[in-house]
Design a protein around this motif. Structure first.
Motif, short mmCIF file in Angstrom:
data_model
loop_
_atom_site.label_atom_id
_atom_site.label_comp_id
_atom_site.label_asym_id
_atom_site.label_seq_id
_atom_site.Cartn_x
_atom_site.Cartn_y
_atom_site.Cartn_z
N MET A 1 17.32 -14.15 -32.85
CA MET A 1 16.21 -13.37 -32.29
C MET A 1 16.70 -12.22 -31.41
SD MET A 1 13.21 -16.16 -31.42
CE MET A 1 14.22 -17.28 -30.46
N ALA A 2 17.89 -12.39 -30.80
CA ALA A 2 18.44 -11.35 -29.94
C ALA A 2 19.12 -10.26 -30.75
CB ALA A 2 19.43 -11.96 -28.95
N LEU A 3 19.77 -10.62 -31.85
CA LEU A 3 20.59 -9.66 -32.57
C LEU A 3 19.83 -8.86 -33.62
CD1 LEU A 3 23.88 -11.73 -33.07
CD2 LEU A 3 23.32 -10.08 -31.29
N PHE A 4 18.89 -9.49 -34.33
CA PHE A 4 18.21 -8.77 -35.41
C PHE A 4 17.40 -7.57 -34.93
CE2 PHE A 4 18.76 -12.82 -37.91
CZ PHE A 4 19.68 -12.27 -38.79
N PRO A 5 16.68 -7.65 -33.80
CA PRO A 5 15.99 -6.44 -33.33
C PRO A 5 16.94 -5.28 -33.04
CG PRO A 5 15.08 -8.37 -32.24
CD PRO A 5 16.31 -8.83 -32.99
N ILE A 6 18.14 -5.60 -32.54
CA ILE A 6 19.14 -4.55 -32.27
C ILE A 6 19.61 -3.94 -33.59
CG2 ILE A 6 21.41 -4.07 -31.28
CD1 ILE A 6 20.90 -6.42 -29.34
N VAL A 7 19.82 -4.80 -34.59
CA VAL A 7 20.23 -4.31 -35.92
C VAL A 7 19.15 -3.41 -36.52
CG1 VAL A 7 20.72 -5.03 -38.29
CG2 VAL A 7 21.75 -6.26 -36.37
N PHE A 8 17.88 -3.85 -36.42
CA PHE A 8 16.78 -3.05 -36.96
C PHE A 8 16.61 -1.74 -36.18
CE2 PHE A 8 15.04 -7.23 -38.60
CZ PHE A 8 15.24 -6.91 -39.94
N ALA A 9 16.80 -1.79 -34.87
CA ALA A 9 16.65 -0.59 -34.04
C ALA A 9 17.66 0.49 -34.44
CB ALA A 9 16.81 -0.93 -32.56
N ALA A 10 18.84 0.06 -34.92
CA ALA A 10 19.87 1.02 -35.33
C ALA A 10 19.73 1.41 -36.81
CB ALA A 10 21.25 0.43 -35.09
N GLY A 11 18.69 0.89 -37.47
CA GLY A 11 18.45 1.24 -38.86
C GLY A 11 19.41 0.58 -39.83
N LEU A 12 19.93 -0.61 -39.47
CA LEU A 12 20.91 -1.28 -40.31
C LEU A 12 20.27 -2.39 -41.14
CD1 LEU A 12 23.86 -1.63 -37.77
CD2 LEU A 12 23.64 0.04 -39.61
N ASN A 13 21.00 -2.82 -42.15
CA ASN A 13 20.58 -3.92 -43.01
C ASN A 13 21.06 -5.24 -42.40
OD1 ASN A 13 20.05 -5.77 -45.02
ND2 ASN A 13 21.15 -4.67 -46.62
N PRO A 14 20.16 -6.19 -42.13
CA PRO A 14 20.59 -7.46 -41.52
C PRO A 14 21.37 -8.36 -42.46
CG PRO A 14 18.28 -7.57 -42.09
CD PRO A 14 18.70 -6.15 -42.35
N SER A 15 21.48 -7.98 -43.72
CA SER A 15 22.19 -8.81 -44.70
C SER A 15 23.62 -8.32 -44.92
CB SER A 15 21.43 -8.81 -46.03
OG SER A 15 20.10 -9.25 -45.85
N GLU A 16 24.25 -7.84 -43.86
CA GLU A 16 25.59 -7.27 -43.98
C GLU A 16 26.68 -8.31 -44.18
OE1 GLU A 16 26.68 -4.15 -44.19
OE2 GLU A 16 24.63 -3.43 -44.21
N ALA B 1 25.57 -0.67 -33.94
CA ALA B 1 24.21 -0.74 -33.39
C ALA B 1 24.22 -0.52 -31.88
CB ALA B 1 23.59 -2.10 -33.73
N PHE B 2 25.13 -1.20 -31.18
CA PHE B 2 25.20 -1.03 -29.72
C PHE B 2 25.58 0.39 -29.33
CE2 PHE B 2 25.97 -5.78 -29.63
CZ PHE B 2 24.81 -6.08 -28.93
N GLY B 3 26.34 1.05 -30.18
CA GLY B 3 26.75 2.41 -29.88
C GLY B 3 25.67 3.45 -30.12
N ASN B 4 24.54 3.01 -30.70
CA ASN B 4 23.50 3.98 -31.05
C ASN B 4 22.11 3.57 -30.57
OD1 ASN B 4 24.73 6.15 -33.07
ND2 ASN B 4 25.73 4.19 -33.48
N VAL B 5 22.04 2.71 -29.55
CA VAL B 5 20.75 2.36 -28.94
C VAL B 5 20.88 2.53 -27.43
CG1 VAL B 5 20.07 0.74 -30.76
CG2 VAL B 5 21.39 -0.10 -28.82
N ALA B 6 19.75 2.61 -26.76
CA ALA B 6 19.75 2.80 -25.31
C ALA B 6 20.40 1.61 -24.61
CB ALA B 6 18.32 2.99 -24.81
N PHE B 7 21.23 1.89 -23.60
CA PHE B 7 21.95 0.87 -22.83
C PHE B 7 22.83 -0.01 -23.71
CE2 PHE B 7 17.90 1.66 -20.61
CZ PHE B 7 18.39 2.20 -19.43
N GLY B 8 23.18 0.51 -24.89
CA GLY B 8 23.95 -0.28 -25.85
C GLY B 8 25.35 -0.61 -25.37
#
Length: 467
Positions: free
Chosen positions: A274-289, A301-308
């Motif tokens: 629940m913590a990681l998938f929203p971050i993945v979606f926020a960065a426009g990534l596929n969760p099935s990596e 993802a962390f490098g491209n979201v606020a406070f990442g």
């Protein structure tokens, strides 16, 4: 007939310390890393549903079996099975299964330490801002550069192994208990901080729907992977939970405590998703990596979201703590066994075992660079080769160790322990340790240990080998 055996290594101050220790053993890279990417690969909620069912029917009975064996004998796994088998009128050779499990734990630790070292490296990299504003391709190239440098990997592998050995060498109370009292609450706090941050990304509900929405046609897709991961996620099959059970207070409710550990481990897995998938979606990534989710997709993802940058540091500290708490549980069974058998000081035993694991771990380090072309198991045209340099496909040193431990030895170890508790130990010994007031609950527990869990493990084992 109850026993009044006392462990020569000491014991936990309370059942809550056992819960922290056993949860720390179970909550490792499997919960923080593997579970989220498996949810992504195998269809979200369908996988989660099957996983929860398999935890209850397979993982929990094996954990129950390991814990009651450990608490009954108050010794290391190999000595525990020997003592209890003789007590029940059976062969002492049952101890061979536990000894094989302890060797398996050391082999797992050899490569676990390398991956744990990556998480330590990434804490520094994330804190420096190395991933801020980078592309997915740049993160992939960065990870390749990290793994292709044997000196860098060896340094972090060494540091991680030293941290694990330091805790074990200090003993059960001064080392394990004191460390886990700090590590586990810190892990839960950081996980909840990460979850709170995910709620601010604007994609939290999308992550929830991905994890918990499911269609019936996807249930079979993740059935065998869910069964396998449920078994492995609880850290059963190698004697770690058994040795922790040996330090458990006699007056504590064994069944209730084990259920609590299984619930906590499952909670961490679910919250991690629940913590990681929203971050993945926020960065426009596929969760099935897949496996690259933690070291490639999430840094991007962390490098491209606020406070990442800050949240990325929190995440990799979380991963390092989870790996550390699991690593010490892999080293403890063999340390306890050698202390019991040789009477050599705990510090020296820990040093030489840790050094042996570190040395074997160099094979994993080199698998990503100077031994990259060395394939130790290759199938070419239906002909198997034990070694072939530069072959396409095949398994490198790391792949061989991973396959041998996770797909062969872990299921066999779990099968040994649950069959021993269900069939070799007497009913009265099991009843005494479980202390279940309800005859119906005792019958259910025994049925799960005798029939359901062994059949489930055999299915997973056969399916893994067939695959």
């Amino acid at each position: 007939m109850s026993t009044d055996r006392v462990s020569v290594h000491g014991g936990w101050a309370s059942r809550w310390v056992f819960i922290l220790a056993a949860t720390g053993s179970a909550v490792g890279l499997g919960s923080i890393w593997k579970f989220p990417y498996m949810v992504g690969v195998y269809g979200g909620g369908a996988f989660v549903l099957v996983f929860l069912a398999c935890i209850a029917l397979i993982g929990l009975p094996v954990m129950l079996a390991e814990t009651l064996i450990g608490r009954r004998a108050r010794q290391s796994p190999a000595n525990a099975l020997k003592v209890l088998a003789l007590e029940a009128g059976h062969s002492a050779r049952w101890s061979w299964g536990a000894f094989a499990g302890m060797i398996t734990a050391l082999l797992i630790l050899s490569f676990y330490s390398v991956v744990g070292g990556w998480s330590l490296d990434y804490i520094i990299d994330m804190g420096r801002g190395d991933f801020q504003g980078v592309t997915a391709g740049q993160v992939g190239a960065y990870f390749s550069a990290v793994t292709s440098d044997p000196w860098r990997l060896t340094f972090w592998h060494t540091l991680f192994m030293l941290l694990s050995a330091w805790v074990i060498a200090k003993g059960v109370v001064a080392g394990l208990e004191r460390s886990l009292r700090v590590m586990m609450p810190l892990l839960f706090v950081m996980l909840l901080v990460l979850l709170g941050y995910s709620m601010t990304t604007g994609h939290f509900m999308q992550g929830l729907h991905f994890m918990f929405d499911f269609s019936l046609d996807r249930l079979l897709d993740g059935l065998l992977p869910a069964m396998g991961h449920a078994f492995f996620s609880l850290s059963v099959g190698v004697g770690s939970i058994m040795i922790y059970g040996a330090y458990m207070p006699k007056h504590s409710s064994l069944s209730g405590t084990v259920v609590g550990v299984a619930l906590l481990d499952t909670f961490v897995s679910l919250v991690a998703g629940m913590a990681l998938f929203p971050i993945v979606f926020a960065a426009g990534l596929n969760p099935s990596e897949g496996p690259g989710l933690m070291f490639i997709s999430l840094p991007f993802a962390f490098g491209n979201v606020a406070f990442g940058q800050l949240m990325g540091v929190v995440f990799f500290i979380l991963v390092a703590i989870a790996a550390w708490s699991s690593a010490i549980s892999l080293l403890e069974p063999m340390v306890a066994y050698l202390v019991e058998r040789t009477k050599i000081r705990r510090g020296w035993v820990t040093f030489w075992l840790a050094f042996s694991c570190w040395f074997v771990g160099l094979g994993t380090v080199f698998s990503f660079n100077i031994w990259q072309q060395a394939k130790f198991f290759v199938n070419e045209g239906g002909v198997f080769h034990l070694y072939r340099w530069g072959a396409a496909g095949g398994l490198d040193f790391f792949g061989v160790i991973d396959f041998f431990t996770s797909r062969i030895m872990l299921p066999l170890g779990g099968l040994c322990f649950v069959v021993f508790a269900g069939w070799v130990m007497g009913r009265e010994a099991v009843r005494d340790e479980l202390s279940l007031r309800s005859p119906l609950l005792f019958t259910l527990a025994l049925f799960l240990m005798r029939y359901v869990a062994p059949v489930g493990i055999l299915v997973v084992f056969a399916a893994q080998l067939w695959k």
